[in-house]
Design an enzyme around this catalytic site. Sequence first.
Site, PDB file in Angstrom:
ATOM      1  N   ARG A  28       0.865  -1.182   0.000  1.00  0.00           N
ATOM      2  CA  ARG A  28       0.000   0.000   0.000  1.00  0.00           C
ATOM      3  C   ARG A  28       0.899   1.228   0.000  1.00  0.00           C
ATOM      4  O   ARG A  28       1.452   1.587   1.037  1.00  0.00           O
ATOM      5  CB  ARG A  28      -0.892  -0.033   1.251  1.00  0.00           C
ATOM      6  N   HIS A  38      -3.643   4.603   4.607  1.00  0.00           N
ATOM      7  CA  HIS A  38      -4.782   3.667   4.574  1.00  0.00           C
ATOM      8  C   HIS A  38      -5.985   4.329   3.899  1.00  0.00           C
ATOM      9  O   HIS A  38      -6.571   3.797   2.962  1.00  0.00           O
ATOM     10  CB  HIS A  38      -5.149   3.215   5.988  1.00  0.00           C
ATOM     11  N   TYR A  43       3.447   5.232  11.693  1.00  0.00           N
ATOM     12  CA  TYR A  43       3.676   3.838  12.081  1.00  0.00           C
ATOM     13  C   TYR A  43       4.524   3.018  11.117  1.00  0.00           C
ATOM     14  O   TYR A  43       4.754   1.850  11.360  1.00  0.00           O
ATOM     15  CB  TYR A  43       2.342   3.126  12.359  1.00  0.00           C
TER      16      TYR A  43
HETATM   17  C1  LIG Z   1     -15.421  -5.815  10.330  1.00  0.00           C
HETATM   18  C2  LIG Z   1     -14.591  -4.591  10.316  1.00  0.00           C
HETATM   19  N1  LIG Z   1     -13.673  -4.393  11.284  1.00  0.00           N
HETATM   20  C3  LIG Z   1     -12.901  -3.293  11.275  1.00  0.00           C
HETATM   21  C4  LIG Z   1     -13.039  -2.356  10.282  1.00  0.00           C
HETATM   22  C5  LIG Z   1     -12.147  -1.115  10.257  1.00  0.00           C
HETATM   23  N2  LIG Z   1     -11.177  -1.293   9.143  1.00  0.00           N
HETATM   24  C6  LIG Z   1     -11.380  -0.711   7.952  1.00  0.00           C
HETATM   25  S1  LIG Z   1     -10.195  -1.115   6.867  1.00  0.00           S
HETATM   26  C7  LIG Z   1      -9.367  -2.051   7.987  1.00  0.00           C
HETATM   27  C8  LIG Z   1      -8.101  -2.760   7.621  1.00  0.00           C
HETATM   28  C9  LIG Z   1      -8.213  -3.570   6.389  1.00  0.00           C
HETATM   29  O1  LIG Z   1      -6.968  -4.087   6.037  1.00  0.00           O
HETATM   30  P1  LIG Z   1      -6.818  -5.072   4.830  1.00  0.00           P
HETATM   31  O2  LIG Z   1      -7.852  -6.117   4.896  1.00  0.00           O
HETATM   32  O3  LIG Z   1      -5.392  -5.528   4.802  1.00  0.00           O
HETATM   33  O4  LIG Z   1      -7.138  -4.176   3.560  1.00  0.00           O
HETATM   34  P2  LIG Z   1      -6.341  -2.859   3.069  1.00  0.00           P
HETATM   35  O5  LIG Z   1      -7.010  -1.711   3.747  1.00  0.00           O
HETATM   36  O6  LIG Z   1      -4.920  -3.016   3.477  1.00  0.00           O
HETATM   37  O7  LIG Z   1      -6.519  -2.823   1.593  1.00  0.00           O
HETATM   38  C10 LIG Z   1     -10.039  -2.041   9.215  1.00  0.00           C
HETATM   39  C11 LIG Z   1      -9.577  -2.768  10.415  1.00  0.00           C
HETATM   40  C12 LIG Z   1     -14.022  -2.585   9.294  1.00  0.00           C
HETATM   41  N3  LIG Z   1     -14.224  -1.736   8.284  1.00  0.00           N
HETATM   42  N4  LIG Z   1     -14.762  -3.709   9.320  1.00  0.00           N
END
Ligand SMILES: Cc1ncc(C[n+]2csc(CCOP(=O)(O)OP(=O)(O)O)c2C)c(N)n1
Length: 362
Positions: free
Chosen positions: A259, A263, A272
């Site tokens: 990425r 985020h 971080y």
């Molecule tokens: C069920 C749930 N828990 C927590 C969140 C908050 N949240 C949004 S994105 C994220 C991280 C996602 O990481 P990843 O699956 O690696 O996808 P990336 O953002 O890196 O593309 C979190 C914890 C959420 N949207 N849904």
Amino acid sequence: MPLIGRFDPFQGARLEVIDPEGRLVNSDLEPPLPDESLKRMYALMVATRWGDQKALNLQRQGRLGTFASSRGHEACQVGSAFPLRPEDWVFPYFRDFGLYQTLGYPLADFYHYWMGHEAGLRTPEGLNLFPFAIPVGSQILHAAGAGLAAKIQGKPVAVLATFGDGATSEGDFHEGLNFAGVFRTPNVFVCYNNQWAISTPRRRQTASETIAQKAAAYGFSGLAVDGNDVLAVFAAAAEALDRARTGGGPTLIEAVTYRLGDHTTADDARKYRPEAEVKDWEARDPIRRFQAYLKQKGLWDEAFENDVRDKAAAAIDKAVAEAEARPAATPEDVFVHTYKDMTPRLRAQLAELRTAREEPGR
Ligand SMILES: Cc1ncc(C[n+]2csc(CCOP(=O)(O)OP(=O)(O)O)c2C)c(N)n1
Ligand SMILES: [Mg+2]
């Protein structure tokens, strides 16, 4: 020889078709794509990068809400979506702009959604695409269910779900893949392993050496690919989709990438993660890599680049103008669009909102 099964994730094997300098690693692996398709794939990646930057700029100007940048994921997204057929079904997640571009989703609708208008994400007729999931991993279950439905109907269609490395820690991931394995559904699960889930690094996500090897626990094959190599992602996705359509069951693909951006626009990743890590991955940019490959094949020159950029910029500017000309989202939308018919509680809350607005300070 099929790719799936040839690269053992337990041995850390990873499919790569072109190296970071754009040279063919192994000519056997080069997908047999016509020149025009290769050029289109490149154009989609550039349009994704361009449109992504536009969204970030609009957000900073207060013209768009929170946005999850796809910078660095262009090969994962375009490579996964490119081999889809119109009959296949797609269950994406919130970081999937390249997939939307590849499917020909109306860009004005895409921006309209990120501007806060829920109507923006309504799927046009004829596109077998679910609205992208914000709850991490929930789309994996929907995709497994759609996979079973397709199987029961006896239709030769594949069902694609995309998600991040963080989603693999969710129960939904386990349940969805377990279900797919048991019922041998026609699913293709593509994990964009971009090393971070907001501020949680990959090593805190799982103690498995690879994400691809997790497929073994569900009784099907997993394949890791270089997620910055669009041809590797394409070759793996094309094969897995074909397998799914022809009764070969599900596949998990781990596309290893990074990425490059924050985020979302609500995040500051400098807090971080080390700058050097980002620089290291910037040097492996998927667009530059594919460009070098096309140049070596005599398919890329400055005139082509300018044409691709001009067309991308024009399409994006037109889409943004169209989205901004539509009515803006209102606070009422939250209540009105949650269910087809508002529940009594939502009706009461909406009434309360309206009263508060009519009588401020009450
Ligand atoms: C069920 C749930 N828990 C927590 C969140 C908050 N949240 C949004 S994105 C994220 C991280 C996602 O990481 P990843 O699956 O690696 O996808 P990336 O953002 O890196 O593309 C979190 C914890 C959420 N949207 N849904
Ligand atoms: Mg991630």
